[in-house]
Scaffold this active site. Structure first.
Site, PDB file in Angstrom:
ATOM      1  N   ASP A  40      -4.943 -10.335 -11.005  1.00  0.00           N
ATOM      2  CA  ASP A  40      -4.369  -9.254 -10.192  1.00  0.00           C
ATOM      3  C   ASP A  40      -3.206  -9.705  -9.303  1.00  0.00           C
ATOM      4  O   ASP A  40      -3.217 -10.791  -8.740  1.00  0.00           O
ATOM      5  CB  ASP A  40      -5.422  -8.568  -9.322  1.00  0.00           C
ATOM      6  CG  ASP A  40      -4.824  -7.368  -8.623  1.00  0.00           C
ATOM      7  OD1 ASP A  40      -4.100  -6.609  -9.273  1.00  0.00           O
ATOM      8  OD2 ASP A  40      -5.043  -7.213  -7.407  1.00  0.00           O
ATOM      9  N   HIS A  82      -4.365  -5.747 -14.012  1.00  0.00           N
ATOM     10  CA  HIS A  82      -3.211  -5.214 -13.287  1.00  0.00           C
ATOM     11  C   HIS A  82      -2.111  -5.055 -14.345  1.00  0.00           C
ATOM     12  O   HIS A  82      -1.415  -6.006 -14.666  1.00  0.00           O
ATOM     13  CB  HIS A  82      -2.807  -6.220 -12.198  1.00  0.00           C
ATOM     14  CG  HIS A  82      -1.482  -5.968 -11.553  1.00  0.00           C
ATOM     15  ND1 HIS A  82      -1.351  -5.628 -10.230  1.00  0.00           N
ATOM     16  CD2 HIS A  82      -0.222  -6.022 -12.041  1.00  0.00           C
ATOM     17  CE1 HIS A  82      -0.068  -5.487  -9.930  1.00  0.00           C
ATOM     18  NE2 HIS A  82       0.648  -5.726 -11.023  1.00  0.00           N
ATOM     19  N   ASN A 122       2.276  -1.808  -4.892  1.00  0.00           N
ATOM     20  CA  ASN A 122       2.449  -2.038  -6.322  1.00  0.00           C
ATOM     21  C   ASN A 122       1.126  -1.791  -7.043  1.00  0.00           C
ATOM     22  O   ASN A 122       0.161  -2.455  -6.730  1.00  0.00           O
ATOM     23  CB  ASN A 122       2.909  -3.480  -6.571  1.00  0.00           C
ATOM     24  CG  ASN A 122       3.377  -3.679  -7.992  1.00  0.00           C
ATOM     25  OD1 ASN A 122       3.724  -2.720  -8.685  1.00  0.00           O
ATOM     26  ND2 ASN A 122       3.365  -4.918  -8.448  1.00  0.00           N
ATOM     27  N   HIS A 145      -5.792   0.215 -10.760  1.00  0.00           N
ATOM     28  CA  HIS A 145      -4.817   1.088 -10.087  1.00  0.00           C
ATOM     29  C   HIS A 145      -3.809   1.808 -10.995  1.00  0.00           C
ATOM     30  O   HIS A 145      -2.614   1.551 -10.930  1.00  0.00           O
ATOM     31  CB  HIS A 145      -4.077   0.344  -8.982  1.00  0.00           C
ATOM     32  CG  HIS A 145      -3.608  -1.061  -9.291  1.00  0.00           C
ATOM     33  ND1 HIS A 145      -2.882  -1.389 -10.402  1.00  0.00           N
ATOM     34  CD2 HIS A 145      -3.781  -2.215  -8.599  1.00  0.00           C
ATOM     35  CE1 HIS A 145      -2.614  -2.680 -10.383  1.00  0.00           C
ATOM     36  NE2 HIS A 145      -3.151  -3.201  -9.303  1.00  0.00           N
ATOM     37  N   ASP A 164      -7.874  -1.262  -3.215  1.00  0.00           N
ATOM     38  CA  ASP A 164      -6.826  -2.287  -3.368  1.00  0.00           C
ATOM     39  C   ASP A 164      -6.393  -2.772  -1.984  1.00  0.00           C
ATOM     40  O   ASP A 164      -5.201  -2.932  -1.702  1.00  0.00           O
ATOM     41  CB  ASP A 164      -5.633  -1.761  -4.187  1.00  0.00           C
ATOM     42  CG  ASP A 164      -4.695  -2.889  -4.612  1.00  0.00           C
ATOM     43  OD1 ASP A 164      -4.985  -4.067  -4.318  1.00  0.00           O
ATOM     44  OD2 ASP A 164      -3.661  -2.585  -5.247  1.00  0.00           O
ATOM     45  N   HIS A 220      -8.698  -7.512  -1.416  1.00  0.00           N
ATOM     46  CA  HIS A 220      -8.146  -8.850  -1.165  1.00  0.00           C
ATOM     47  C   HIS A 220      -8.542  -9.269   0.255  1.00  0.00           C
ATOM     48  O   HIS A 220      -8.148  -8.609   1.206  1.00  0.00           O
ATOM     49  CB  HIS A 220      -6.615  -8.828  -1.261  1.00  0.00           C
ATOM     50  CG  HIS A 220      -6.096  -8.300  -2.568  1.00  0.00           C
ATOM     51  ND1 HIS A 220      -5.834  -9.118  -3.640  1.00  0.00           N
ATOM     52  CD2 HIS A 220      -5.805  -7.052  -2.984  1.00  0.00           C
ATOM     53  CE1 HIS A 220      -5.383  -8.381  -4.656  1.00  0.00           C
ATOM     54  NE2 HIS A 220      -5.363  -7.120  -4.288  1.00  0.00           N
ATOM     55  N   PHE A 221      -9.334 -10.342   0.369  1.00  0.00           N
ATOM     56  CA  PHE A 221      -9.711 -10.836   1.701  1.00  0.00           C
ATOM     57  C   PHE A 221      -8.890 -12.077   2.092  1.00  0.00           C
ATOM     58  O   PHE A 221      -9.101 -12.664   3.139  1.00  0.00           O
ATOM     59  CB  PHE A 221     -11.211 -11.132   1.776  1.00  0.00           C
ATOM     60  CG  PHE A 221     -12.078  -9.893   1.948  1.00  0.00           C
ATOM     61  CD1 PHE A 221     -11.517  -8.625   2.036  1.00  0.00           C
ATOM     62  CD2 PHE A 221     -13.464 -10.007   2.036  1.00  0.00           C
ATOM     63  CE1 PHE A 221     -12.325  -7.490   2.201  1.00  0.00           C
ATOM     64  CE2 PHE A 221     -14.270  -8.879   2.201  1.00  0.00           C
ATOM     65  CZ  PHE A 221     -13.708  -7.628   2.280  1.00  0.00           C
ATOM     66  N   ASN A 264      -6.136 -13.718  -6.122  1.00  0.00           N
ATOM     67  CA  ASN A 264      -4.825 -14.220  -5.698  1.00  0.00           C
ATOM     68  C   ASN A 264      -4.838 -14.841  -4.302  1.00  0.00           C
ATOM     69  O   ASN A 264      -4.064 -14.479  -3.433  1.00  0.00           O
ATOM     70  CB  ASN A 264      -3.747 -13.125  -5.799  1.00  0.00           C
ATOM     71  CG  ASN A 264      -4.084 -11.893  -4.991  1.00  0.00           C
ATOM     72  OD1 ASN A 264      -5.233 -11.666  -4.636  1.00  0.00           O
ATOM     73  ND2 ASN A 264      -3.080 -11.097  -4.669  1.00  0.00           N
ATOM     74  N   GLY A 298       1.787  -3.713  -0.629  1.00  0.00           N
ATOM     75  CA  GLY A 298       0.366  -3.635  -0.299  1.00  0.00           C
ATOM     76  C   GLY A 298       0.047  -2.770   0.899  1.00  0.00           C
ATOM     77  O   GLY A 298       0.841  -2.666   1.836  1.00  0.00           O
TER      78      GLY A 298
HETATM   79 ZN   LIG Z   1      -2.826  -5.143  -8.597  1.00  0.00          ZN
END
Ligand SMILES: [Zn+2]
Length: 417
Positions: free
Chosen positions: A145, A172, A270, A224, A297, A56-57, A88, A316
């Site tokens: 996700d 996810h 998560n 994950h 992740d 995730h950036f 997301n 996270g």
């Molecule tokens: Zn996820």
């Protein structure tokens, strides 16, 4: 350009020389080629650039947590040359305009290859499917996700569409009705008085995914995995010839529910950290091929957001810079050959996502290469991390394995001092 060192890849293992021309690997061999050695990595490992298929950036929308630029720099520092970004963001990656913006930004920055997982549903709300046909050309797969469509009907329809455009669903797996809580439900959640998430919140969704993959013949990649039951369901599905694949994060292989004794919000993630028996099964799954991929992740947050009670903190861990070091740690702790783990971040994701010429050190392949000193250590500090997200349980700790250099298509992206 000529690199000399101990090469470790699917196609070539041992001391040798890599010749790079026009961004591609021209030759790999034990004999010294003509010309002088440009990068002498004697006593160091020369490995393919990592492919992190789950990161995730945060841009657009949450630039205080990470940007495409800081995320790309963090990736290069971690030996990652290709990333798959989850949708997301805000707006979500559910439309061409936002997806094109992210890709353009990544190209302007010119560091790592940024690939996209397009959203399954509009706004990732689980109600209305996105335009799979239109997005297919720009994405490597589809994911909501952070969540997954809770409607069986929508999810089934998504799998059919994914199949029709020949892209995987990256899922996810979580039943939200059964979820809620801050750590894995079990003896330790009760002991520590932290609200628990039962393992069925994941495994029921995994069972759904396997059945949907069977019915539609769509490739469903489960993100994950974190429970024993989930690993067993995927293993059984594969035995039956169902097109499912699976990933695990490095933090689920290193930390356990027990470690939440300190109630650290940095360990709130998560799916939650596994119980002992879950982690043992995850390791088994890695060894028998049930789990093909290890991903970070990478989920950066600002310290302000994370510096609250564990029950209030967001989920996270910032992980793209500790992925490679963690593989060395996992290899030692669980007695798994390092090269087995390396395949899970190089050739395996390349194969699953259909990325040609990546993930191996082989003539004709892209010269995405990392020089790693496995014997050196580094300290994870706010300063040593390039990511804006300092939210890692490794903060303050020393980790084995220092990335000395990261090259993408023969160009140096990162060089340590
Ligand atoms: Zn996820």
């Amino acid at each position: 350009m000529i690199i000399k060192g101990e090469i470790l890849s699917k196609s070539f293992k041992g001391n040798g020389y890599i010749v790079i021309k026009d961004g591609l690997i021209k030759s790999v061999g034990r004999e010294k080629p003509k010309g002088s050695v440009d990068i002498d990595a004697e006593d160091k490992l020369v490995i393919p650039g990592l492919i992190d298929m789950h990161a995730h950036f945060r841009e657009p929308g949450y630039e205080h947590r990470e940007t495409i630029e800081t995320g790309s720099k963090a990736a290069a520092h971690g030996g990652v040359t290709t990333v798959v970004l989850m949708p997301n963001t805000n707006p979500a990656l559910d439309n061409l305009e936002t997806i094109k913006y992210v890709k353009k930004r990544a190209e302007e920055i010119g560091l790592v290859d940024v690939l996209i997982a397009g959203a399954i549903t509009k706004g990732r709300k689980g109600k209305e499917l996105t335009n799979f046909k239109k997005l297919a050309e720009y994405v490597v797969g589809f994911s909501d996700d952070g969540t997954t469509p809770q409607s069986f009907k929508i999810f089934l329809e998504a799998a059919k569409l994914a199949k029709s455009v020949n892209k995987p669903i990256l899922d996810h797996a979580e039943i939200e009705e059964l979820s809620g809580g801050s750590m894995r439900e079990g003896n330790f959640s009760r002991l520590y008085g932290i609200s628990g998430i039962p393992d069925v919140a994941e495994s029921i969704a995994v069972a759904r995914d396997v059945e949907v993959a069977r019915y539609t013949a769509a490739h469903i990649h489960i993100q994950h995995l974190s429970t024993k039951a989930s690993v067993e369901i995927v293993r059984e599905g594969k035995k039956r010839g169902i097109p499912v694949s699976a990933e695990v994060t490095h933090h689920h292989l290193i930390f356990k529910d027990e470690d939440l004794k300190d109630r650290s919000p940095f360990k709130k993630v998560n799916p939650p950290l596994p119980r002992e028996e879950d982690q043992e099964e995850l390791i088994k799954g890695l060894l028998d091929g049930t789990i093909e991929v290890i991903a970070s992740d990478h989920a950066p947050y600002s310290l302000e957001e994370k510096s609250v009670d564990i029950e209030k903190a967001p989920f996270g861990i910032s992980g793209i810079e500790t992925l490679l070091s963690s593989l060395i740690l996992i290899s030692k702790r669980h007695e798994i050959p390092f090269e087995v783990l390396l395949e899970k971040v190089t050739c395996n994701p390349a194969k699953l996502l259909n990325l040609p010429l990546k993930g191996d050190i082989k003539p004709g392949y892209k010269a995405d290469i990392v020089i790693l000193d496995p014997d050196k250590e580094w300290r994870v500090t706010e300063k040593s991390l390039f990511s804006k997200g300092k939210n890692t349980p490794f903060l303050g700790k020393r980790l084995p394995g220092v990335v000395e250099m990261t090259l993408k298509e023969g160009k140096i992206l990162y060089r340590g001092d």
